[in-house]
Design a protein around this motif. Structure first.
Motif, mmCIF file in Angstrom:
data_model
loop_
_atom_site.group_PDB
_atom_site.id
_atom_site.type_symbol
_atom_site.label_atom_id
_atom_site.label_comp_id
_atom_site.label_asym_id
_atom_site.label_seq_id
_atom_site.Cartn_x
_atom_site.Cartn_y
_atom_site.Cartn_z
ATOM 1 N N LYS A 2 0.820 -1.215 0.000
ATOM 2 C CA LYS A 2 0.000 0.000 0.000
ATOM 3 C C LYS A 2 0.860 1.275 0.000
ATOM 4 O O LYS A 2 2.053 1.265 0.292
ATOM 5 C CB LYS A 2 -0.932 0.001 1.225
ATOM 6 N N TYR A 3 0.207 2.364 -0.276
ATOM 7 C CA TYR A 3 0.836 3.682 -0.418
ATOM 8 C C TYR A 3 1.388 4.150 0.931
ATOM 9 O O TYR A 3 0.709 4.096 1.944
ATOM 10 C CB TYR A 3 -0.234 4.635 -0.937
ATOM 11 N N TRP A 160 -7.633 1.277 -2.280
ATOM 12 C CA TRP A 160 -6.716 0.306 -2.894
ATOM 13 C C TRP A 160 -7.076 -1.118 -2.461
ATOM 14 O O TRP A 160 -7.146 -2.045 -3.271
ATOM 15 C CB TRP A 160 -5.301 0.654 -2.459
ATOM 16 N N ASP A 164 -8.413 -4.268 -4.723
ATOM 17 C CA ASP A 164 -7.707 -5.555 -4.749
ATOM 18 C C ASP A 164 -8.659 -6.711 -4.495
ATOM 19 O O ASP A 164 -8.457 -7.821 -5.001
ATOM 20 C CB ASP A 164 -6.587 -5.564 -3.697
ATOM 21 N N ASN A 194 -0.959 7.773 -8.360
ATOM 22 C CA ASN A 194 -1.605 6.725 -7.566
ATOM 23 C C ASN A 194 -3.123 6.861 -7.562
ATOM 24 O O ASN A 194 -3.856 5.892 -7.749
ATOM 25 C CB ASN A 194 -1.077 6.757 -6.129
ATOM 26 N N THR A 197 -4.674 6.139 -11.041
ATOM 27 C CA THR A 197 -4.598 4.700 -11.333
ATOM 28 C C THR A 197 -5.737 3.957 -10.633
ATOM 29 O O THR A 197 -6.385 3.081 -11.208
ATOM 30 C CB THR A 197 -3.248 4.127 -10.893
ATOM 31 N N ARG A 201 -8.770 1.805 -12.258
ATOM 32 C CA ARG A 201 -9.141 0.440 -11.841
ATOM 33 C C ARG A 201 -10.618 0.370 -11.480
ATOM 34 O O ARG A 201 -11.314 -0.577 -11.824
ATOM 35 C CB ARG A 201 -8.288 0.023 -10.638
ATOM 36 N N GLU A 231 4.894 3.250 -9.521
ATOM 37 C CA GLU A 231 3.615 3.746 -10.053
ATOM 38 C C GLU A 231 3.444 3.347 -11.523
ATOM 39 O O GLU A 231 2.330 3.046 -11.970
ATOM 40 C CB GLU A 231 3.545 5.267 -9.919
ATOM 41 N N GLU A 234 2.357 -0.382 -11.726
ATOM 42 C CA GLU A 234 0.933 -0.524 -11.365
ATOM 43 C C GLU A 234 0.037 -0.022 -12.503
ATOM 44 O O GLU A 234 -0.965 -0.629 -12.856
ATOM 45 C CB GLU A 234 0.669 0.276 -10.090
ATOM 46 N N LYS A 237 0.082 -2.410 -15.774
ATOM 47 C CA LYS A 237 -0.686 -3.659 -15.574
ATOM 48 C C LYS A 237 -2.176 -3.416 -15.740
ATOM 49 O O LYS A 237 -2.866 -4.140 -16.443
ATOM 50 C CB LYS A 237 -0.388 -4.245 -14.184
ATOM 51 N N HIS A 238 -2.693 -2.401 -15.081
ATOM 52 C CA HIS A 238 -4.150 -2.188 -15.088
ATOM 53 C C HIS A 238 -4.630 -1.543 -16.389
ATOM 54 O O HIS A 238 -5.758 -1.784 -16.830
ATOM 55 C CB HIS A 238 -4.542 -1.351 -13.878
ATOM 56 N N ASP A 263 8.792 -5.066 -14.304
ATOM 57 C CA ASP A 263 8.677 -6.161 -13.340
ATOM 58 C C ASP A 263 9.998 -6.903 -13.215
ATOM 59 O O ASP A 263 10.397 -7.316 -12.127
ATOM 60 C CB ASP A 263 7.565 -7.110 -13.784
#
Length: 741
Positions: A2-3, A160, A164, A194, A197, A201, A231, A234, A237-238, A263
């Protein structure tokens, strides 16, 4: 992970320190310099130095009985443990820090400790709710202390966590609150990346793909400019997941490629981090043993050689272990590359399978739609002719045969509807609607629909409706009817010379003004063996019984189970062989509080008023099936309506231009010009005439298309004559009411 806001914490910690230091003078250099130095060591993966600083702060705090120093040391140690993936030790150190804050009543630091504990718990999937509870405690404390701006971190972390867990609706309010707080503060690019993003999501999970695209485009600008590694990973990916959903596979591939590169860098960094952590742990042990040896040297000088030898052996063993660990990490890295390659191959296979499944699903939907239309069209002829002949007084001698014919056709129609309903429920294609209805009329109509079946099996049906229930209801009476008809029909099938009871009883009125109601369908028939009481709710499952030759399709009870799931309810069964069965379910009913006078004004004329009110009404019947055309014509002309016929949409348009019709009954699927296109063309030059769709198409698939074309209403073939006439009279009444104003 987490942030986190380490340096923001240090700022607020410094403020808290100044407040505390006014009461307890402590070296300011110790609290500022050591902290920043420790976090710099963490950023550079120098865990040993960071741990030494944390240990020094804890020792100094205990020696001086200084709660702030002790708290700071344990909090710092917890952060180090978190970075080293030692979750258990991190939790223990944060809890020690929390106990100090509570004991000393240093409320200014409670918020931060709860955020750290929330990070530890929410990173473990099974403990995510516990993590959210900690974040909420942090928010409450900040609000009480008037530090609302400190809520940015816990708000983002809650959102977040919910995302998830695939709970987008739970995350939205926290995202909005965080966004509002950021508007009040100085905006940092990392904050924007963040938060946007997370918005991307959220909109992806909710199916708002355009909004998700907008959010990700903002993030893309930020990460490309600022080069944030975590960042960016993340985001890629999304954003790739969204592009895949939008079937932009080239874009998704490019984003996944970038994510893979990041990655792999992260993997290498993580491996370096693990090696550094392992080396640090070894160095710590060596340091501890060295200190222990030094202390023992002051006490027992003659044991120095023996202790040195032990340390040498430990060093050799630890070096061997470290070497083995390095070899294992090397092979793990090679294996990871192989697994990544296999993962890409599997992803490609899954993508191919997904495309095939979607294609087959579309073919299945088209097949059911076609079958529905092709079966309902001839059934319209059978049911319509049977209904007309039953009304003909000259057919008295054949009345029983005609009843049997109509019953068989109705049963076949019900079977078709059951198969289609199961298909739609499996595809999540059904949602509950709200329509006004009367509970007593609904129950009596259902009972009347089983007259032939009751007479055939020599059964009697008994109705009981609680007088405390309001008769006027609003809800999805169609789905409620399907539930009751399947349960009552099931009771009639497996009962002879018996009784069926339908009880509708009020349990309580809820705080929301709803009526919690229990429905009971009871019979004194053959009963259901205990071995079959679970399987009968599975599709195509039947209770075999030699005394009854009627088995059915086995779809009725599965349909009941799935429909009740839409209400958030379930079916309950009690049964004993030879003593009948009792099916019960509980749902909330909603009263219709529409003004009585308004309801009277909106009431539709009854069938019998057609001769007096609508004399010389001219109706155009548009249908390419001559049999269905003639049946509709006979039903209308018997009630003194005047009819004209058209075989397709092209003829209908021409006739409407040349004649003054009061209403049009329009089929959908026709040659040359179909019903939808014909309606659009008629609406160009005539916007007033009521046009009612008279169709056998699957209604859920075409309703929006039909209504958007300009049609006023829909009648689904085959229909009940009374419902057919009621729909016509309602639309005629609306037009004539306007003309009288």
């Amino acid at each position: 992970m987490k942030y986190k806001f380490y340096y923001i914490f240090l700022f607020f910690f410094s403020v808290s320190y100044i407040s505390y230091a006014q009461q307890n003078p402590i070296s300011k250099d110790s609290i500022e310099t050591l902290n920043f130095q420790a976090y710099d060591n963490l950023d550079n993966l120098e865990y040993k130095n960071a741990i030494e600083i944390a240990s020094q702060i804890i020792t100094e705090g205990k020696d001086q009985s200084n709660a702030y120093f002790t708290f700071m040391g344990y909090d710092l140690m917890g952060t180090i443990n978190t970075e080293m993936k030692d979750t258990l030790q991190a939790r223990l150190n944060y809890e020690k820090a929390l106990s100090i804050v509570k004991e000393e009543k240093i409320d200014s630091l409670l918020s931060w400790v709860y955020i750290n504990l929330g990070n530890v718990e929410s990173d473990e999937k099974e403990n995510y709710q516990k993590g959210i509870d900690y974040y909420r405690k942090s928010i409450n404390i900040n609000n009480l202390q008037g530090f609302e701006q400190k809520n940015i971190t816990p708000l983002i972390n809650i959102a977040w966590t919910y995302l998830d867990e695939n709970l987008p609706d739970m995350s939205l309010s926290y995202l909005i609150k965080a966004e509002k707080l950021l508007e009040k503060e100085e905006v940092f690019p990392r904050d924007i990346a963040n938060l946007r993003t997370l918005f991307g999501r959220y909109h992806t999970q909710k199916g708002n793909y355009n909004l998700a695209e907008e959010a990700f485009i903002i993030v893309q600008r930020v990460v490309e400019k600022e080069k944030f590694a975590a960042e960016s990973l993340e985001f890629y990916k999304h954003y790739a997941k969204l592009s895949e959903i939008q079937e932009d596979y080239e874009k998704a591939y490019g984003l996944l490629k970038k994510a893979k590169e990041l990655d792999e860098k992260k993997f290498e960094a993580d491996k370096l981090r693990e090696i550094q952590a392992a080396n640090t742990l070894f160095n710590i042990k060596e340091y501890e043993h060295t200190i222990a040896s030094a202390r023992k040297e002051q006490i027992i000088n003659d044991q120095l050689f023996e202790k040195s030898r032990d340390l040498r052996n430990i060093f050799i063993i630890a070096s061997i272990i470290l070497l083995i660990a390095l070899v294992a990490i090397f092979f793990a890295f090679k294996s990871r590359k192989k697994y990544i390659k296999r993962l890409h191959e599997k992803n490609n296979q899954l993508m191919t399978a997904k495309n095939n499944a979607e294609r087959l699903s579309q073919l299945k939907t088209q097949f059911f739609s076609t079958v529905s239309h092709e079966l309902r069209t001839p059934l319209y002829g059978v049911i319509g002719l049977a209904s007309i002949l039953l009304e003909d007084e000259t057919s008295v001698n054949n009345k029983e045969d005609l009843k049997s014919l109509k019953f068989s056709a109705d049963y076949l129609l019900a079977l078709i509807n059951d198969v289609l309903l199961i298909n739609k429920m499996d595809a999540d294609g059904i949602k509950l609607e709200k329509t006004s209805y009367r509970l007593s009329s609904l129950a009596n109509s259902i009972a009347r629909s089983f007259e032939f079946s009751l007479e055939q099996n020599k059964n009697k049906i008994h109705l009981h409706i609680d007088q405390n229930l309001p008769d006027k209801q609003v809800g999805d009476y169609v789905r409620l009817s399907q539930i009751l008809m399947n349960l009552i029909g099931n009771a009639i099938k497996f009962n002879e010379n018996g009784n069926i009871w339908l009880y509708i009883d009020l349990i309580e009125k809820t705080k929301d003004g709803l009526y919690k109601t229990k429905f009971t369908i009871k019979d004194d028939g053959i009963g259901i063996p205990s071995s079959k009481q679970k399987t009968i709710f599975e599709e195509f499952s039947q209770v075999e019984n030699r005394n009854y030759n009627y088995q059915g399709t086995g779809l009725g009870l599965p349909i009941v189970k799935k429909l009740l799931a839409l209400y958030g309810s379930e079916i309950m069964l009690e049964s004993k062989m030879g003593k009948g069965s009792v099916f019960t379910f509980i749902i909330n009913l909603e009263a219709n509080n529409t003004d009585e006078q308004q309801e009277i004004k909106k009431e539709t004329p009854k069938e019998g008023t057609a001769i007096h009110i609508f004399e010389n009404v001219h109706i155009l019947v548009v249908d390419d099936n001559r049999i269905n055309q003639k049946i509709t014509q006979k039903i209308l002309e018997k009630r003194q309506f005047k009819c004209s016929l058209a075989d397709d949409g092209e003829q209908a348009i021409a006739l409407v231009k040349e004649n003054n019709f009061d209403l049009i009954l329009m089929d959908i699927h026709m040659p040359k010009i179909d019903g939808v296109e014909a309606t659009k063309q008629i609406r160009v030059f005539n916007k007033e005439i009521p046009i009612v769709a008279l169709t056998a198409v699957e209604l859920d698939e075409m309703r929006a298309t039909i209504m958007d074309s300009g049609m006023n209403d829909i009648i689904l073939k085959p229909y009940d004559i009374s419902q057919f006439l009621t729909t016509i009279l309602r639309n005629l009444n609306n037009v004539f009411s306007k003309s009288r104003r």
